[in-house]
Motif scaffolding. Structure first.
Motif, PDB file in Angstrom:
ATOM      1  N   ASN A   1       0.833  -1.282   0.147  1.00 54.22           N
ATOM      2  CA  ASN A   1      -0.039  -0.152  -0.023  1.00 54.22           C
ATOM      3  C   ASN A   1       0.709   1.211   0.026  1.00 54.22           C
ATOM      4  O   ASN A   1       0.835   1.781   0.912  1.00 54.22           O
ATOM      5  N   ASP A   2       1.469   1.447  -1.247  1.00 53.64           N
ATOM      6  CA  ASP A   2       2.477   2.490  -1.138  1.00 53.64           C
ATOM      7  C   ASP A   2       1.846   3.827  -1.074  1.00 53.64           C
ATOM      8  O   ASP A   2       2.605   4.907  -0.307  1.00 53.64           O
ATOM      9  N   SER A   3       0.851   4.177  -1.547  1.00 51.04           N
ATOM     10  CA  SER A   3       0.187   5.532  -1.324  1.00 51.04           C
ATOM     11  C   SER A   3       0.120   5.739   0.190  1.00 51.04           C
ATOM     12  O   SER A   3       0.338   6.971   0.462  1.00 51.04           O
ATOM     13  N   ALA A   4      -0.510   4.935   0.623  1.00 50.38           N
ATOM     14  CA  ALA A   4      -0.780   5.270   2.227  1.00 50.38           C
ATOM     15  C   ALA A   4       0.754   5.228   2.959  1.00 50.38           C
ATOM     16  O   ALA A   4       0.659   6.190   3.935  1.00 50.38           O
ATOM     17  N   ARG A   5       1.566   4.526   2.722  1.00 48.91           N
ATOM     18  CA  ARG A   5       2.752   4.553   3.390  1.00 48.91           C
ATOM     19  C   ARG A   5       3.400   6.050   3.064  1.00 48.91           C
ATOM     20  O   ARG A   5       4.063   6.691   3.952  1.00 48.91           O
ATOM     21  N   TYR A   6       3.511   6.470   1.676  1.00 49.80           N
ATOM     22  CA  TYR A   6       4.192   7.781   1.407  1.00 49.80           C
ATOM     23  C   TYR A   6       3.276   8.722   2.299  1.00 49.80           C
ATOM     24  O   TYR A   6       3.872   9.951   2.705  1.00 49.80           O
ATOM     25  N   CYS A   7       1.806   8.716   2.360  1.00 52.29           N
ATOM     26  CA  CYS A   7       1.097   9.842   3.086  1.00 52.29           C
ATOM     27  C   CYS A   7       1.497   9.748   4.569  1.00 52.29           C
ATOM     28  O   CYS A   7       1.881  10.777   5.259  1.00 52.29           O
ATOM     29  N   TYR A   8       1.720   8.565   5.033  1.00 51.04           N
ATOM     30  CA  TYR A   8       2.138   8.452   6.670  1.00 51.04           C
ATOM     31  C   TYR A   8       3.575   9.276   6.813  1.00 51.04           C
ATOM     32  O   TYR A   8       4.023   9.949   7.765  1.00 51.04           O
TER      33      TYR A   8
END
Length: 168
Positions: free
Chosen positions: A129-136
């Motif tokens: 879940n790259d987009s979530a990880r980048y957001c975090y």
């Protein structure tokens, strides 16, 4: 954007954002355990926790008053009020990629630090879940090197543990 206390009528809207099984498991880590979701499934999942002061479900609203996101904050350890954990983090799919997740998380981290007086905030994110990880990461969460494998109905997924030290 503003954060408010989650209301039962938000469940149907939030559940409608989950369009496929992969999205369900990325969001809930199989805590709900069924797909497709019905309008009341989030309420049913929260029923035993909402009257507990150690579980705080929140909804995010855009500047027009529309439900834009949702998440919960909980105390993962009974004996420690200095650590809180974020979970069930989701943004309306139509509003993703526009900075809304970052805004919601910034509000939530401020709440955790200034209202709950948390010195550390933790969360887990699945490796795919790259987009979530980048957001975090954009908000200040850092991987802590711990990973766990979750056995999901759709396969085994690696979960990356992340944390933010707030300095409170």
């Amino acid at each position: 954007m503003k954060l408010e206390k989650y209301q039962k009528e938000h469940s149907a809207i939030i559940c409608s954002w989950i369009k496929d099984e992969k999205s369900l498991y990325q969001w809930s880590a199989d805590r709900i355990g069924k797909f497709p979701l019905s309008d009341n499934d989030l309420n049913e999942n929260y029923a035993t926790m909402v009257n507990n002061n150690r579980f705080i479900p929140l909804s995010a609203f855009d500047d027009n008053g529309n439900l834009a996101g949702h998440m919960c904050i909980r105390y993962p350890y009974d004996e420690d009020d200095n650590i809180v954990r974020f979970g069930f983090v989701i943004i309306d799919p139509a509003l993703r990629g526009l900075g809304n997740g970052k805004k919601m998380l910034q509000l939530a981290t401020g709440y955790a630090k200034n209202i709950l007086h948390a010195s550390k905030i933790t969360l887990g994110v699945f490796a795919g879940n790259d987009s979530a990880r980048y957001c975090y990461e954009a908000v200040g969460f850092k991987p802590v090197g711990k990973t766990e494998i979750y056995r999901m109905p759709v396969g085994d997924w690696e979960c990356i543990e992340m944390e933010m030290v707030t300095g409170s």
